[in-house]
Write a protein that holds these residues in place. Structure first.
Motif, mmCIF file in Angstrom:
data_model
loop_
_atom_site.group_PDB
_atom_site.id
_atom_site.type_symbol
_atom_site.label_atom_id
_atom_site.label_comp_id
_atom_site.label_asym_id
_atom_site.label_seq_id
_atom_site.Cartn_x
_atom_site.Cartn_y
_atom_site.Cartn_z
ATOM 1 N N HIS A 1 0.828 -1.209 0.000
ATOM 2 C CA HIS A 1 0.000 0.000 0.000
ATOM 3 C C HIS A 1 0.861 1.257 0.000
ATOM 4 N N GLY A 2 1.960 1.210 0.769
ATOM 5 C CA GLY A 2 2.848 2.370 0.821
ATOM 6 C C GLY A 2 3.499 2.665 -0.512
ATOM 7 N N LEU A 3 3.940 1.636 -1.202
ATOM 8 C CA LEU A 3 4.561 1.828 -2.508
ATOM 9 C C LEU A 3 3.547 2.272 -3.551
ATOM 10 N N ALA A 4 2.352 1.695 -3.507
ATOM 11 C CA ALA A 4 1.324 2.016 -4.502
ATOM 12 C C ALA A 4 0.918 3.474 -4.456
ATOM 13 N N ARG A 5 1.091 4.119 -3.313
ATOM 14 C CA ARG A 5 0.726 5.536 -3.189
ATOM 15 C C ARG A 5 1.755 6.466 -3.825
ATOM 16 N N LEU A 6 2.926 5.941 -4.144
ATOM 17 C CA LEU A 6 3.989 6.788 -4.683
ATOM 18 C C LEU A 6 3.833 6.969 -6.197
ATOM 19 N N PRO A 7 4.030 8.169 -6.705
ATOM 20 C CA PRO A 7 3.948 8.409 -8.151
ATOM 21 C C PRO A 7 4.938 7.533 -8.911
ATOM 22 N N GLY A 8 4.489 6.975 -10.013
ATOM 23 C CA GLY A 8 5.368 6.182 -10.852
ATOM 24 C C GLY A 8 5.496 4.727 -10.452
ATOM 25 N N VAL A 9 4.783 4.320 -9.388
ATOM 26 C CA VAL A 9 4.861 2.929 -8.915
ATOM 27 C C VAL A 9 3.549 2.211 -9.227
ATOM 28 N N ARG A 10 3.663 1.010 -9.758
ATOM 29 C CA ARG A 10 2.500 0.156 -9.982
ATOM 30 C C ARG A 10 2.774 -1.207 -9.356
ATOM 31 N N ILE A 11 1.763 -1.815 -8.792
ATOM 32 C CA ILE A 11 1.904 -3.154 -8.233
ATOM 33 C C ILE A 11 1.501 -4.149 -9.320
ATOM 34 N N ALA A 12 2.437 -4.997 -9.695
ATOM 35 C CA ALA A 12 2.239 -5.872 -10.852
ATOM 36 C C ALA A 12 1.111 -6.873 -10.645
ATOM 37 N N TRP A 13 1.054 -7.473 -9.472
ATOM 38 C CA TRP A 13 0.012 -8.445 -9.153
ATOM 39 C C TRP A 13 -0.508 -8.139 -7.754
ATOM 40 N N PRO A 14 -1.727 -8.487 -7.454
ATOM 41 C CA PRO A 14 -2.267 -8.216 -6.120
ATOM 42 C C PRO A 14 -1.375 -8.825 -5.030
ATOM 43 N N THR A 15 -1.197 -8.090 -3.956
ATOM 44 C CA THR A 15 -0.415 -8.591 -2.822
ATOM 45 C C THR A 15 -1.347 -9.398 -1.933
ATOM 46 N N GLU A 16 -1.269 -10.717 -2.076
ATOM 47 C CA GLU A 16 -2.216 -11.591 -1.382
ATOM 48 C C GLU A 16 -1.562 -12.469 -0.325
ATOM 49 N N ALA A 17 -0.235 -12.485 -0.278
ATOM 50 C CA ALA A 17 0.469 -13.261 0.744
ATOM 51 C C ALA A 17 1.590 -12.391 1.298
ATOM 52 N N ASN A 18 2.829 -12.862 1.253
ATOM 53 C CA ASN A 18 3.926 -12.097 1.855
ATOM 54 C C ASN A 18 4.957 -11.622 0.842
ATOM 55 N N GLU A 19 4.559 -11.528 -0.429
ATOM 56 C CA GLU A 19 5.449 -11.030 -1.467
ATOM 57 C C GLU A 19 4.815 -9.830 -2.161
ATOM 58 N N VAL A 20 5.659 -8.853 -2.485
ATOM 59 C CA VAL A 20 5.208 -7.636 -3.165
ATOM 60 C C VAL A 20 6.013 -7.502 -4.452
ATOM 61 N N PHE A 21 5.310 -7.234 -5.560
ATOM 62 C CA PHE A 21 5.954 -7.125 -6.870
ATOM 63 C C PHE A 21 5.646 -5.755 -7.485
ATOM 64 N N PRO A 22 6.392 -4.729 -7.098
ATOM 65 C CA PRO A 22 6.139 -3.413 -7.680
ATOM 66 C C PRO A 22 6.957 -3.167 -8.952
ATOM 67 N N ILE A 23 6.374 -2.409 -9.852
ATOM 68 C CA ILE A 23 7.110 -1.854 -10.987
ATOM 69 C C ILE A 23 7.465 -0.431 -10.589
ATOM 70 N N ILE A 24 8.757 -0.158 -10.478
ATOM 71 C CA ILE A 24 9.204 1.127 -9.931
ATOM 72 C C ILE A 24 10.106 1.846 -10.927
ATOM 73 N N PRO A 25 10.201 3.176 -10.812
ATOM 74 C CA PRO A 25 11.147 3.905 -11.665
ATOM 75 C C PRO A 25 12.575 3.419 -11.430
ATOM 76 N N ALA A 26 13.363 3.393 -12.478
ATOM 77 C CA ALA A 26 14.746 2.931 -12.363
ATOM 78 C C ALA A 26 15.526 3.771 -11.347
ATOM 79 N N ALA A 27 15.206 5.059 -11.260
ATOM 80 C CA ALA A 27 15.894 5.921 -10.292
ATOM 81 C C ALA A 27 15.596 5.482 -8.858
ATOM 82 N N MET A 28 14.375 5.040 -8.610
ATOM 83 C CA MET A 28 14.017 4.537 -7.279
ATOM 84 C C MET A 28 14.753 3.235 -6.990
#
Length: 358
Positions: free
Chosen positions: A269-296
């Motif tokens: 949830h914290g990452l999803a609120r940041l501009p330029g970040v998308r969560i690739a798949w729903p976070t349903e267990a204990n893994e998070v898969f964000p697509i983030i800017p290369a600078a981040m």
């Protein structure tokens, strides 16, 4: 800030205490001790029925031996193309199946759908030149961090029954999936058609303890011999059983999974609120898969954050990773602290602010 895996931390205190408690004195070897017999019997309460249980030390051993019990050397095991059994075990399942093959299907989010599996099975030639399908292996939770719902599991179970396949569940993160669904172990396994389960514990609090849980008794006929030939009948078996005793007592295993899942949600949830970040798949267990800017990505790594880059093979067709973006995997463990999650979010947020100011 190490989010590389849930394998990177040691054992939980109750597990270590159980090992120490049963370390002294002499007990029968090779799993013939009373502790091992008692702990194996406790699985019947967990799954609400008689089951046969075989303790092993690694998830690779559990998966390979379980599939070898379900698939003859001339058979085929269907799975997702990025399933752990086909992608991360150095051919161990095929080795222990003595020539049987794994066939990986491409789907979004690493979750096989019953209709796709049925269509694939229907399209296979029936001549002797084609290896006949004998098992379906699914990961729960999946390699994309998603979780099969009970209806999805039941639909896959029905496809397997219709096609004469055994259904194997790779439960390396079984507890995380279970608390995510809020169901019982029985509902998530044999009541949905699962025949054999790799019950993972190492990622969720044990040192090295996994179990093969067999619901279809026909698949257990030779497992003792398979385990022995694979070096998986441990002479000091009580030290495996003691880990499970500490792990299962007082629902410690479920508490560990709830902690990890909750912090994964916080991170997602914290990452999803940041501009330029998308969560690739729903976070349903204990893994998070964000697509983030290369600078981040660079800022996080420079600040000492550890995690893995990830493949985009299971992304939705409408989603893609641009040249100036990174798809990463962040894994939260039972031992991860809230401060670690918040620190990563602070660094990510600062990276966004710096990029906006440039």
């Amino acid at each position: 800030m190490n989010f590389g895996s849930d394998n990177i931390v040691g054992a939980s205190a109750p597990v270590l205490e159980a090992i120490a408690r049963h370390n002294g004195g002499a007990m029968a070897a090779y799993g013939n001790d009373d502790l091992t017999k008692s702990v194996k019997a406790s699985f019947a309460n967990i799954f609400e029925r008689d089951v046969q249980v075989f303790f092993v030390t690694t998830g690779t051993a559990a998966n390979a031996l379980a599939l070898a019990s379900a698939v003859p050397p001339w058979g085929l095991c269907v799975c997702h193309r990025e399933a752990h059994v086909i992608d991360d075990e150095c051919g161990a399942p095929e080795f222990f199946m003595h020539g049987a093959k794994l066939s990986g299907l491409p789907v979004v989010g690493s979750k096989l759908e019953a209709r796709d599996v049925a269509a694939y099975l229907k399209g296979l030639p029936k001549a002797v030149k084609q290896m006949p399908p004998k098992a379906l292996s699914i990961s729960q939770a999946t390699e994309s961090g998603t979780v099969y719902g009970l209806a999805e599991l039941s639909a896959l179970g029905e496809v397997c029954r219709t096609g004469g396949l055994s259904l194997h569940m790779d439960g390396a993160r079984f507890a995380n999936a279970l608390v995510s669904l809020g169901c019982t172990p029985a509902e998530m396994t044999w009541k949905s058609g699962v025949d054999i389960l790799s019950f993972g514990a190492t990622k969720n609090g044990c040192l090295m303890a996994e179990a093969i849980v067999v619901f279809n008794t026909a698949l257990a006929d030779a497992l003792d011999y398979r385990c022995k030939r694979a070096g998986q009948i441990i002479s000091k078996g009580r030290l495996i059983a003691s880990q499970f005793e500490g792990y299962l007592a007082g629902d410690h295993w479920l508490a560990n999974a709830r902690h990890a899942n909750a912090l994964a949600k916080r991170l997602s949830h914290g990452l999803a609120r940041l501009p330029g970040v998308r969560i690739a798949w729903p976070t349903e267990a204990n893994e998070v898969f964000p697509i983030i800017p290369a600078a981040m990505d660079r800022a996080l790594r420079e600040a000492g954050a550890h995690y893995m880059s990830w493949t985009d093979l299971s992304l939705d067709r409408q989603e893609s990773v641009a040249d100036d973006e990174s798809l990463i995997r962040l894994v939260v463990s039972f031992a991860t602290e809230e401060t670690q999650v918040d620190r990563l979010l602070e660094i990510a947020s600062a990276a966004v602010s710096r990029q906006a100011a440039e």
